[in-house]
Design a protein around this motif. Structure first.
Motif, PDB file in Angstrom:
ATOM      1  N   THR B 102      -1.855   6.301 -24.142  1.00  0.00           N
ATOM      2  CA  THR B 102      -2.691   5.188 -23.690  1.00  0.00           C
ATOM      3  C   THR B 102      -1.858   3.921 -23.528  1.00  0.00           C
ATOM      4  OG1 THR B 102      -4.534   6.153 -24.892  1.00  0.00           O
ATOM      5  CG2 THR B 102      -4.786   3.889 -24.163  1.00  0.00           C
ATOM      6  N   VAL B 103      -0.990   3.677 -24.506  1.00  0.00           N
ATOM      7  CA  VAL B 103      -0.151   2.478 -24.423  1.00  0.00           C
ATOM      8  C   VAL B 103       0.766   2.558 -23.196  1.00  0.00           C
ATOM      9  CG1 VAL B 103       1.686   1.192 -25.556  1.00  0.00           C
ATOM     10  CG2 VAL B 103      -0.267   2.002 -26.877  1.00  0.00           C
ATOM     11  N   ILE B 104       1.341   3.758 -22.983  1.00  0.00           N
ATOM     12  CA  ILE B 104       2.241   3.889 -21.820  1.00  0.00           C
ATOM     13  C   ILE B 104       1.463   3.691 -20.515  1.00  0.00           C
ATOM     14  CG2 ILE B 104       3.797   5.437 -20.574  1.00  0.00           C
ATOM     15  CD1 ILE B 104       4.383   6.791 -23.277  1.00  0.00           C
ATOM     16  N   THR B 105       0.273   4.312 -20.413  1.00  0.00           N
ATOM     17  CA  THR B 105      -0.516   4.129 -19.175  1.00  0.00           C
ATOM     18  C   THR B 105      -0.863   2.659 -18.975  1.00  0.00           C
ATOM     19  OG1 THR B 105      -2.126   5.334 -20.498  1.00  0.00           O
ATOM     20  CG2 THR B 105      -1.867   6.063 -18.271  1.00  0.00           C
ATOM     21  N   LEU B 106      -1.165   1.986 -20.078  1.00  0.00           N
ATOM     22  CA  LEU B 106      -1.498   0.562 -19.967  1.00  0.00           C
ATOM     23  C   LEU B 106      -0.298  -0.222 -19.438  1.00  0.00           C
ATOM     24  CD1 LEU B 106      -3.474  -1.750 -20.455  1.00  0.00           C
ATOM     25  CD2 LEU B 106      -2.621  -1.918 -22.781  1.00  0.00           C
ATOM     26  N   LEU B 107       0.880   0.072 -20.004  1.00  0.00           N
ATOM     27  CA  LEU B 107       2.076  -0.675 -19.585  1.00  0.00           C
ATOM     28  C   LEU B 107       2.420  -0.411 -18.126  1.00  0.00           C
ATOM     29  CD1 LEU B 107       4.348  -0.377 -22.752  1.00  0.00           C
ATOM     30  CD2 LEU B 107       2.970  -2.309 -21.969  1.00  0.00           C
ATOM     31  N   ILE B 108       2.182   0.824 -17.680  1.00  0.00           N
ATOM     32  CA  ILE B 108       2.458   1.119 -16.267  1.00  0.00           C
ATOM     33  C   ILE B 108       1.307   0.636 -15.384  1.00  0.00           C
ATOM     34  CG2 ILE B 108       2.886   2.959 -14.592  1.00  0.00           C
ATOM     35  CD1 ILE B 108       4.056   4.611 -16.874  1.00  0.00           C
ATOM     36  N   GLY B 109       0.080   0.844 -15.890  1.00  0.00           N
ATOM     37  CA  GLY B 109      -1.093   0.578 -15.053  1.00  0.00           C
ATOM     38  C   GLY B 109      -1.364  -0.898 -14.834  1.00  0.00           C
ATOM     39  N   TYR B 110      -1.095  -1.727 -15.837  1.00  0.00           N
ATOM     40  CA  TYR B 110      -1.432  -3.140 -15.718  1.00  0.00           C
ATOM     41  C   TYR B 110      -0.715  -3.818 -14.553  1.00  0.00           C
ATOM     42  CZ  TYR B 110      -3.330  -7.586 -17.230  1.00  0.00           C
ATOM     43  OH  TYR B 110      -4.018  -8.759 -17.263  1.00  0.00           O
ATOM     44  N   PRO B 111       0.623  -3.686 -14.476  1.00  0.00           N
ATOM     45  CA  PRO B 111       1.293  -4.326 -13.326  1.00  0.00           C
ATOM     46  C   PRO B 111       0.794  -3.788 -11.988  1.00  0.00           C
ATOM     47  CG  PRO B 111       2.901  -3.589 -14.939  1.00  0.00           C
ATOM     48  CD  PRO B 111       1.582  -3.069 -15.390  1.00  0.00           C
ATOM     49  N   MET B 112       0.518  -2.466 -11.956  1.00  0.00           N
ATOM     50  CA  MET B 112       0.042  -1.896 -10.692  1.00  0.00           C
ATOM     51  C   MET B 112      -1.306  -2.499 -10.317  1.00  0.00           C
ATOM     52  SD  MET B 112       1.136   2.078 -11.191  1.00  0.00           S
ATOM     53  CE  MET B 112       0.712   2.669  -9.570  1.00  0.00           C
ATOM     54  N   ALA B 113      -2.225  -2.542 -11.297  1.00  0.00           N
ATOM     55  CA  ALA B 113      -3.558  -3.099 -11.030  1.00  0.00           C
ATOM     56  C   ALA B 113      -3.442  -4.565 -10.614  1.00  0.00           C
ATOM     57  CB  ALA B 113      -4.432  -2.970 -12.277  1.00  0.00           C
ATOM     58  N   TYR B 114      -2.557  -5.281 -11.284  1.00  0.00           N
ATOM     59  CA  TYR B 114      -2.370  -6.708 -10.997  1.00  0.00           C
ATOM     60  C   TYR B 114      -1.887  -6.891  -9.559  1.00  0.00           C
ATOM     61  CZ  TYR B 114      -1.082 -11.547 -11.832  1.00  0.00           C
ATOM     62  OH  TYR B 114      -1.012 -12.902 -11.780  1.00  0.00           O
ATOM     63  N   TYR B 115      -0.898  -6.061  -9.199  1.00  0.00           N
ATOM     64  CA  TYR B 115      -0.355  -6.170  -7.846  1.00  0.00           C
ATOM     65  C   TYR B 115      -1.416  -5.840  -6.798  1.00  0.00           C
ATOM     66  CZ  TYR B 115       2.691  -5.614  -3.865  1.00  0.00           C
ATOM     67  OH  TYR B 115       3.266  -5.753  -2.637  1.00  0.00           O
ATOM     68  N   ILE B 116      -2.181  -4.780  -7.063  1.00  0.00           N
ATOM     69  CA  ILE B 116      -3.222  -4.398  -6.098  1.00  0.00           C
ATOM     70  C   ILE B 116      -4.255  -5.520  -5.973  1.00  0.00           C
ATOM     71  CG2 ILE B 116      -5.067  -2.757  -5.582  1.00  0.00           C
ATOM     72  CD1 ILE B 116      -3.471  -0.656  -7.085  1.00  0.00           C
ATOM     73  N   ALA B 117      -4.656  -6.090  -7.120  1.00  0.00           N
ATOM     74  CA  ALA B 117      -5.683  -7.136  -7.091  1.00  0.00           C
ATOM     75  C   ALA B 117      -5.191  -8.377  -6.347  1.00  0.00           C
ATOM     76  CB  ALA B 117      -6.092  -7.509  -8.515  1.00  0.00           C
ATOM     77  N   ARG B 118      -3.875  -8.625  -6.368  1.00  0.00           N
ATOM     78  CA  ARG B 118      -3.341  -9.824  -5.735  1.00  0.00           C
ATOM     79  C   ARG B 118      -2.969  -9.616  -4.270  1.00  0.00           C
ATOM     80  NH1 ARG B 118      -5.477 -11.768  -8.585  1.00  0.00           N
ATOM     81  NH2 ARG B 118      -5.149 -12.907 -10.504  1.00  0.00           N
ATOM     82  N   SER B 119      -2.946  -8.347  -3.812  1.00  0.00           N
ATOM     83  CA  SER B 119      -2.506  -8.154  -2.430  1.00  0.00           C
ATOM     84  C   SER B 119      -3.682  -8.369  -1.478  1.00  0.00           C
ATOM     85  CB  SER B 119      -1.888  -6.767  -2.247  1.00  0.00           C
ATOM     86  OG  SER B 119      -2.618  -5.809  -2.944  1.00  0.00           O
ATOM     87  N   SER B 120      -3.351  -8.532  -0.211  1.00  0.00           N
ATOM     88  CA  SER B 120      -4.377  -8.908   0.764  1.00  0.00           C
ATOM     89  C   SER B 120      -5.116  -7.670   1.267  1.00  0.00           C
ATOM     90  CB  SER B 120      -3.720  -9.626   1.928  1.00  0.00           C
ATOM     91  OG  SER B 120      -2.839  -8.734   2.564  1.00  0.00           O
ATOM     92  N   GLY B 121      -6.249  -7.901   1.874  1.00  0.00           N
ATOM     93  CA  GLY B 121      -7.206  -6.898   2.347  1.00  0.00           C
ATOM     94  C   GLY B 121      -6.717  -5.502   2.648  1.00  0.00           C
ATOM     95  N   THR B 122      -5.948  -5.354   3.734  1.00  0.00           N
ATOM     96  CA  THR B 122      -5.617  -3.998   4.174  1.00  0.00           C
ATOM     97  C   THR B 122      -4.666  -3.320   3.203  1.00  0.00           C
ATOM     98  OG1 THR B 122      -4.053  -5.105   5.622  1.00  0.00           O
ATOM     99  CG2 THR B 122      -6.008  -4.175   6.653  1.00  0.00           C
ATOM    100  N   VAL B 123      -3.654  -4.051   2.729  1.00  0.00           N
ATOM    101  CA  VAL B 123      -2.696  -3.489   1.776  1.00  0.00           C
ATOM    102  C   VAL B 123      -3.450  -2.993   0.548  1.00  0.00           C
ATOM    103  CG1 VAL B 123      -0.678  -3.981   0.358  1.00  0.00           C
ATOM    104  CG2 VAL B 123      -0.944  -5.098   2.571  1.00  0.00           C
ATOM    105  N   ARG B 124      -4.403  -3.793   0.125  1.00  0.00           N
ATOM    106  CA  ARG B 124      -5.167  -3.469  -1.065  1.00  0.00           C
ATOM    107  C   ARG B 124      -5.918  -2.159  -0.900  1.00  0.00           C
ATOM    108  NH1 ARG B 124      -9.555  -7.634  -3.396  1.00  0.00           N
ATOM    109  NH2 ARG B 124      -7.685  -8.876  -3.602  1.00  0.00           N
ATOM    110  N   SER B 125      -6.589  -1.987   0.230  1.00  0.00           N
ATOM    111  CA  SER B 125      -7.370  -0.751   0.366  1.00  0.00           C
ATOM    112  C   SER B 125      -6.455   0.461   0.473  1.00  0.00           C
ATOM    113  CB  SER B 125      -8.351  -0.811   1.540  1.00  0.00           C
ATOM    114  OG  SER B 125      -8.023  -1.806   2.439  1.00  0.00           O
ATOM    115  N   VAL B 126      -5.290   0.286   1.122  1.00  0.00           N
ATOM    116  CA  VAL B 126      -4.352   1.411   1.185  1.00  0.00           C
ATOM    117  C   VAL B 126      -3.872   1.779  -0.216  1.00  0.00           C
ATOM    118  CG1 VAL B 126      -2.050   2.096   1.948  1.00  0.00           C
ATOM    119  CG2 VAL B 126      -3.577   0.934   3.536  1.00  0.00           C
TER     120      VAL B 126
END
Ligand SMILES: Nc1ncnc2c1ncn2[C@@H]1O[C@H](COP(=O)(O)OP(=O)(O)OP(=O)(O)O)[C@@H](O)[C@H]1O
Ligand SMILES: [Mg+2]
Lengths: 386, 309
Positions: B102-126
């Motif tokens: 769980t800790v490892i998934t969190l450490l990997i998942g958080y930056p990914m989720a953050y990046y997705i949330a910050r990217s613009s419309g089309t990039v985000r849906s892809v």
């Protein structure tokens, strides 16, 4: 007036109106600042000087670039071109957390997971001040905005007006050199808005910080600001005191945006040192102006008339040949303190007129379809070339 | 019209306004009762029985004896779980492996989720599509694919040997390491999605306000973004931790003989030993282990609603 009095008056103007003093050093300076988003110019070659202790308002319609200009000052956006100076220092490349500015956000942006107290203390903690000093300053600031009672509440437990006070306290507590306010009163109802406008001005006088405020409400800008910059499509159309903007607009845009105005288009036919005549089809005759107009004969001008500077009468005023136009009352509006009339001139142009209701009429002075004369003093009109 | 008695229709409408929502909530509630609670009670019942060579392979709990009910509760199964160190070890192992994963998934998942949330419309849906894409193939096949990658003759070893970086193949499959890879890989989307949804909803001007008040970017993250994404972190962590504790397929296919996890033990009891009562008590004990963190989470969410946003 003696020589000494004159000098004193001169000095007074120089300290209270630094923009009229050629030697005054601006506190904030925009030099040909441009901001592009893609190939869209949100802010286009803006140059602007703001002086210390001013309450400066950026006024303009939606999407004209006010917020963008403010965000460049705060350091959230970098200009695509041009330079911004605050207190003599070039701000290019200086991040938001190192700028001597604090911002009060349009949405307030209060931290939802912190109490009122913690929100206000947040900025002081970043400076690493001792705990006791933070406590004192937070308390003092909350008392200033009359929120001392609510120190322990969370933002979601506050009303809109209370949130706004907390946001103000949070942005003021660090004693920034410049306070930026993005539509600070946008969320408040009219009554609370007017009350808060006065409070803000009072607080500004008390703390002496330079305020730069964004608003799209011209009345708000007029009541609060020392000077106003009127913006349109990324460009500053005019900068001046509320009085200057209202009395001496430099364009039809400003005249229209600041207050109400009637515009009569015409051609300059006679231009002297003492007076000018503008022939206007829209007015159905010649308009007499009591000063010279800078332009050549045959040029197109617009005569701007404020509704409250126009007189209505039911017979032709005897004394004048000019500036007296016949028409018919088309609409009447009763606003309590004022009555407004829309008069259709014989030339077909519609004119707005407002009259104070200084006595309690049983009946309105004029009614629909009444034959009236519209007249004004030669000094009441402003001539605009653009 | 005051004074006149309400018509039956009006009375029905008023009753619906007052009580209608209980009706709406009642249907899924009944559904859950039927399909979750009843099987659970059956398992609970079996866990108190004794194993028998019969069909079904356990003793009856209730018996009619002389016009009365004779209830035979057998706590022996639970006592047996405690006495045999195999089960205790399996539980502790499962929890440890699930927690670390769980800790490892969190450490990997958080930056990914953050990046997705910050990217613009089309990039985000892809990007979101790519996160969900693995669900379109069977989970089993994807775990099998990892065998092919981690095996002694697998992709990684072949590549490393071919490049001359190693001379002996690395033993990766049938180790705990492989189990971690499998769990983190499988459950990463369950971490990313709730994190993404909290981060995406967050007002960007809050971080700007923190910067404006003198925070450096990292500190603004720690003081504002991180605390505000706590609900997402908790939701994601539970969505990973709970199924990972009971995971059977991944340790079976990727783990070695000594990666003891409770899911495997359960399987062995049911199908190899055919001791249903013991297997049932293992399942119930595991449930209890998992219910505690869920209650804690619910409590936390409840109090969050009380004084948070
Ligand atoms: N990040 C951005 N990317 C692209 N365009 C933007 C961006 N931010 C602002 N704009 C555009 O720049 C223009 C000016 O925006 P700005 O927010 O400064 O307007 P405003 O004067 O504050 O308007 P309002 O009164 O509605 O708040 C708008 O047309 C807007 O669409
Ligand atoms: Mg704006």
């Amino acid at each position: 007036m003696s020589q000494g009095d004159k000098q004193q008056a001169q000095e007074c103007v120089q300290t209270s109106q630094p923009w009229n003093n050629p030697d005054a050093v601006p506190f904030i300076r925009f030099e040909h600042v441009t901001k592009k988003f893609g190939d869209f110019f949100a802010v286009d070659d803006v140059s602007l000087d703001i002086y210390r202790h001013e309450l400066f308002a950026l006024l303009g319609g939606s999407g004209c670039g006010k917020t963008t200009l403010l965000r460049m000052l705060a350091g959230f956006e970098e200009p695509s071109d041009g330079k911004i100076y605050i207190d003599g220092a070039d701000m290019s490349g200086v991040p938001a957390y190192e700028r001597p500015t604090n911002m009060m956000f349009q949405s307030y942006a209060l931290f939802p997971h912190m109490s009122v107290e913690q929100n206000v203390a947040f900025g002081l903690h970043q400076d690493g001040l001792p705990k006791s000093e933070i406590r004192d300053r937070v308390e003092e600031m909350l008392n200033l905005v009359q929120m001392g009672k609510f120190a322990k509440r969370k933002p979601h437990q506050l009303s809109g007006g209370q949130k706004q006070r907390v946001a103000l306290a949070r942005s003021l507590v660090k004693q920034p050199k410049v306070l930026l306010l993005d539509e600070p009163l946008g969320a408040l109802d009219k009554k609370l808005r007017e009350q808060t406008q006065f409070e803000l001005v009072n607080i500004q006088e008390k703390v002496g910080t330079t305020f730069v405020m964004v608003t799209h409400d011209q009345e708000e800008a007029m009541t609060m600001a020392s000077r106003i910059a009127v913006m349109n499509e990324g460009v500053i159309k005019q900068t001046g005191t509320p009085f200057e903007l209202y009395e001496y607009p430099n364009s039809r845009f400003t005249a229209n945006f600041v207050g109400q105005v009637n515009l009569l288009e015409g051609i300059l036919v006679d231009d002297n040192e003492k007076y000018a005549i503008i022939h206007s089809e829209a007015a159905g005759g010649d308009i007499y102006i009591d000063h010279a107009v800078s332009g050549h004969e045959g040029m197109t001008f617009w005569v701007a008339l404020r509704p409250e500077r126009i007189r209505l009468s039911d017979s032709q005023p005897a004394e004048t040949k000019y500036n007296c136009l016949p028409g018919k009352v088309e609409e009447i509006g009763y606003l309590g303190g004022l009555s407004t009339y829309h008069v259709r001139l014989d030339s077909g142009t519609r004119i707005k007129i407002s009259e104070p209701n200084s006595t309690r009429h049983i009946e309105p002075r004029y009614t629909w379809e009444d034959r009236v004369w519209v007249s004004w003093e030669a000094g009441a009109a402003t001539v605009l070339s653009q | 019209m005051s004074g006149t008695a309400p018509t039956p229709k009006q009375r029905f409408d008023r009753w619906m306004v007052r009580n209608g929502r209980y009706l709406v909530i009642g249907i899924p509630f009944f559904w859950l009762m039927l399909f979750f609670l009843v099987p659970f009670l059956i398992v609970l019942k079996i866990s108190f029985a004794t194993a028998e060579y019969a069909q079904p392979p356990y003793s009856a709990l209730f018996q009619w004896v002389d016009q009365g009910i004779n209830i035979a509760l057998n706590f022996g199964n639970y006592l047996f779980l405690l006495s045999d160190s195999l089960y205790v070890t399996a539980y502790l192992n499962s929890i440890r492996i699930a927690a670390i994963s769980t800790v490892i998934t969190l450490l990997i998942g958080y930056p990914m989720a953050y990046y997705i949330a910050r990217s613009s419309g089309t990039v985000r849906s892809v990007l979101l599509m790519l996160v969900i894409l693995p669900f379109w193939t069977s989970f089993l096949i994807r775990v099998y694919a990892w065998i092919g990658i981690l095996d002694r003759e697998g992709l990684i070893n072949a590549a490393l040997l071919g490049l001359g970086i190693i001379s002996e193949p690395l033993i990766m499959r049938q180790t705990e390491f492989a189990v971690y890879i499998g769990i983190v890989y499988t459950y990463l989307p369950f971490m990313i999605l709730p994190l993404y949804s909290t981060l995406e909803k967050m007002d960007g001007s809050l971080v700007e306000a923190a910067l404006d008040l003198g925070c450096r970017p990292w500190k603004a993250f720690a003081r504002v973004t991180l605390p505000l994404s706590l609900p997402g972190i908790l939701a994601g962590s539970l969505l990973v931790f709970i199924p990972a504790v009971g995971e059977f397929v991944i340790p079976e296919l990727l783990g070695g003989p000594n990666t003891l996890m409770i899911g495997r033990t359960l399987w062995d009891e049911f199908f190899a030993n055919r001791d249903w009562p013991i297997a049932s008590s293992v399942a119930i004990a595991m449930l209890l282990f998992l219910v505690v963190p869920i209650m804690w989470f619910q409590n936390l969410q409840g109090s969050e609603k009380g004084d948070g946003k």
